[in-house]
Each structure stands twice: as C-alpha cells, then as structure tokens.
Design an enzyme around this catalytic site. Structure first.
Site, PDB file in Angstrom:
ATOM      1  N   GLY A   7       0.830  -1.197   0.000  1.00 50.69           N
ATOM      2  CA  GLY A   7       0.000   0.000   0.000  1.00 50.69           C
ATOM      3  C   GLY A   7       0.864   1.246   0.000  1.00 50.69           C
ATOM      4  O   GLY A   7       1.199   1.775   1.061  1.00 50.69           O
ATOM      5  N   LYS A 207      -6.247   7.856  19.157  1.00 55.38           N
ATOM      6  CA  LYS A 207      -6.481   8.353  17.797  1.00 55.38           C
ATOM      7  C   LYS A 207      -7.915   8.087  17.358  1.00 55.38           C
ATOM      8  O   LYS A 207      -8.562   8.944  16.752  1.00 55.38           O
ATOM      9  CB  LYS A 207      -5.501   7.719  16.818  1.00 55.38           C
ATOM     10  CG  LYS A 207      -5.642   8.318  15.415  1.00 55.38           C
ATOM     11  CD  LYS A 207      -4.581   7.856  14.454  1.00 55.38           C
ATOM     12  CE  LYS A 207      -4.727   8.605  13.119  1.00 55.38           C
ATOM     13  NZ  LYS A 207      -3.803   8.111  12.097  1.00 55.38           N
ATOM     14  N   ASN A 211     -10.981  10.205  15.461  1.00 62.80           N
ATOM     15  CA  ASN A 211     -11.365   9.728  14.120  1.00 62.80           C
ATOM     16  C   ASN A 211     -12.839   9.357  14.031  1.00 62.80           C
ATOM     17  O   ASN A 211     -13.496   9.608  13.016  1.00 62.80           O
ATOM     18  CB  ASN A 211     -10.529   8.502  13.739  1.00 62.80           C
ATOM     19  CG  ASN A 211      -9.160   8.865  13.207  1.00 62.80           C
ATOM     20  OD1 ASN A 211      -8.855  10.037  12.998  1.00 62.80           O
ATOM     21  ND2 ASN A 211      -8.321   7.877  12.997  1.00 62.80           N
ATOM     22  N   SER A 276      -8.796  11.577   6.336  1.00 59.34           N
ATOM     23  CA  SER A 276      -8.588  10.503   5.354  1.00 59.34           C
ATOM     24  C   SER A 276      -9.913  10.020   4.779  1.00 59.34           C
ATOM     25  O   SER A 276      -9.998   9.674   3.589  1.00 59.34           O
ATOM     26  CB  SER A 276      -7.836   9.338   6.002  1.00 59.34           C
ATOM     27  OG  SER A 276      -8.561   8.807   7.100  1.00 59.34           O
TER      28      SER A 276
END
Length: 328
Positions: A7, A207, A211, A276
């Site tokens: 990736g 995190k 998110n 993202s």
C-alpha cells in the site's frame, strides 16, 4: 535490509521514500495509474514548506505481492477494508522471522491477541468479516503502529506531506522486544519521528477517539477538521460522539491520557486538515467506516454501552458511508 510496503498511498508512500533515502531496499505494492507512475518516473515525496522540498526514489513496484519476494520487514499500510483482500497473499512476502507492521486506523484484527481477560483471542466481525485476516496473518508476527501525519496522494506517483509525521510502535503484549527496538532504529535511520509504547491499545483509542467523530462528519459535510471543531453545531456533535467512544474504551479497560477538552483543542489546532475519510469520498473510494465506527458500535454491543451517535453514521439517512465511495 529488504522492506516491503503493501500500500504505497499517502502514508505508505511517505514511509517508502523516507526509508529508501536511508539506503534500505524498498519494494512497494501499488496498483493502477499510481503503479504505472511509480514504475515510469519513481515515487515522489513533496514536503510542504517555505520553500518546499521534494525527493524522488526509484523503487521496485508491483501489484502482485508474490513478485516482490521475501522481505525482512513487511509494512501493511492499506486501508482497513482492503486488508481482507490482500491477507491471503501476505505470506509470500514473509521470511521466517519477518515482522508485519500494521499501520491502520480504527480497531485492528489483532486487538484481543494477548489482551487477557474474557475477550482474549476474539475478533470483530466489522474488522475481519469471515475471519480471512485471522486465517492468513499470524498474529505473532504483528507489530502495531499508530501514525499522526497529514499526507495525501496529490496525483499518481506523488505524495504531498503537509504536516506532522509521528509513528508510534508497540507490541501487542506490551513488551519492548528486540524486534521492536530494531524496527525503531530502522525508522530513525529514515529520519522518521518514532516512539515506542508499552500501551499500543491506549494509543489506538487515543487516535480513534477523534477519528470516530471527525472522519464521518467531515465525509458528510465535506468540511475540514478545524471548521468542524469551531462551528458550534458540529462541535457539539463531535463532543457527543467522543463521549460515546470514551465510554466504550473505558468498558474495555482503557483510560485515555488526556481530557475530552484537551483532545478537542488538539483537533482544532491541526488546522485545515481534510480527514482521510473525506479524501476517500472525494476520490470516489470506499472508506474505513467499519474499522472506525463499526468496530466501536460492535464493541459497544459486547459491553452493553449504547452508541446512538455512532449508529447514526450507519443509518440509511447517511447512505452508509462504507459504500458512499462506490456510488460517486
């Protein structure tokens, strides 16, 4: 030292260029026009600044994992929903002792490995539907990684780094193992900011706490993170969603290291960052809604913790963010 990066998008591309510049033999897995650009002109990393700085590295690149051969270190930097598709091929990259560093948002499949207690060894259906990852990625190979960085794939073959760049590494069992220290040394040679932790699960939740609120709201509103944090209605919505996430985390023994107010202030200070998930929506790609939001709601059900705000992102009214990218 051979390093394989599965990736080579925004985060994976950043790692690839930095590690290649340090002299490591780096191979990357990419696809489509991005793969063709890497093969024809190399992988370019632009670091925004005054003036900006750019580096280009010629790397071995393929969309076939087996073609790259055995690697000393494997770094998996694909989006969470792509891992079940790639997991059956990961073995072709691994030597006898190759660690697999999983750089992923949300709750990873290995979360309850060496966790202890009643949930030891369990897996989330939202993260590993059908148990494909569990069947093909031995958890004893895994090293967890949480990353804070503002990067994006600006165009095929070009990664734009606009801020941050901290990689947090940790063993599932909480040890500071020899392989963990060796991996940190590799990252440091690539001039990457790296920290080791005894509590990788706390870092995952720290995190995820932001998110699970900012990512879906940004995808629905198309707004940047600072605008969401500063606009009173969305600020209130973020707060409610974060309170739910904190309650679920606490039910699984996690005590977050900062207060909710401090976490909100940190998010606002990031500036005009496009999450993202918003970037995925804008590119017409699937999102990580299941590993981020789906995992929290599933864990909430296990623990008997209501998650009405998290459930909201998956209702028909929001058109199931997990599939929105396929319909644009």
């Amino acid at each position: 030292m051979k390093i394989g990066i599965v990736g080579a998008g925004a985060v994976g591309g950043h790692l690839a260029v930095c590690l290649a510049r340090a002299g490591f033999s780096v191979s990357v897995v990419a696809r489509g026009s991005h793969l063709q650009a890497i093969r024809s002109q190399g992988l370019k990393l632009i670091r925004q600044g005054d003036p900006p700085v750019a580096w280009v590295e010629r790397l071995t690149a393929s969309d076939d994992l087996a073609e790259l051969g055995r690697q000393d270190v494997v770094i998996v930097a694909v989006k969470a929903h792509s891992l079940p598709l790639l997991a059956p091929q990961l073995g072709s990259l691994c030597g006898p002792d190759s660690p697999v560093v999983v750089v992923q948002n949300g709750i990873p499949r290995w979360y309850f490995y060496r966790h202890g207690g009643e949930f030891e060894g369990r897996s989330l259906t939202s993260v590993d539907p059908g148990g494909v990852i569990a069947a093909h990625l031995p958890v004893e190979r895994v090293i967890g990684c949480v990353v804070y960085i503002a990067v994006q794939l600006a165009e095929p073959g070009v990664v734009l780094h606009t801020g941050g760049g901290r990689y947090i590494l940790g063993e599932p069992d909480g040890s500071l193992s020899e392989r963990l220290r060796s991996l940190a040394a590799i990252f440091e040679q690539g001039q990457l900011s790296v920290a080791l932790t005894y509590q990788i699960r706390v870092e995952i939740w720290q995190k995820l706490w932001g998110n699970a609120a900012f990512n879906p709201i940004s995808a629905l509103t198309r707004a940047a993170q600072d605008a969401i944090a500063q606009y009173p209605p969305t600020h209130a919505l973020v707060r409610s969603a974060m309170q739910e996430t904190e309650a679920v985390a606490q039910a699984f023994g996690i005590r977050l290291p900062v207060s909710l107010e401090e976490r909100l202030k940190d998010a606002a200070r990031v500036g005009s960052h496009r999450t993202s998930m918003l970037q995925d929506i804008e590119r017409g790609q699937p999102t990580e809604i299941e590993s981020i939001v789906g995992a929290i709601t599933e864990l909430g059900r296990w623990a008997g913790i209501p998650t009405p705000h998290q459930n909201l992102w998956g209702t028909p009214a929001t058109a199931q963010l997990g599939g929105m990218g396929d319909r644009r």
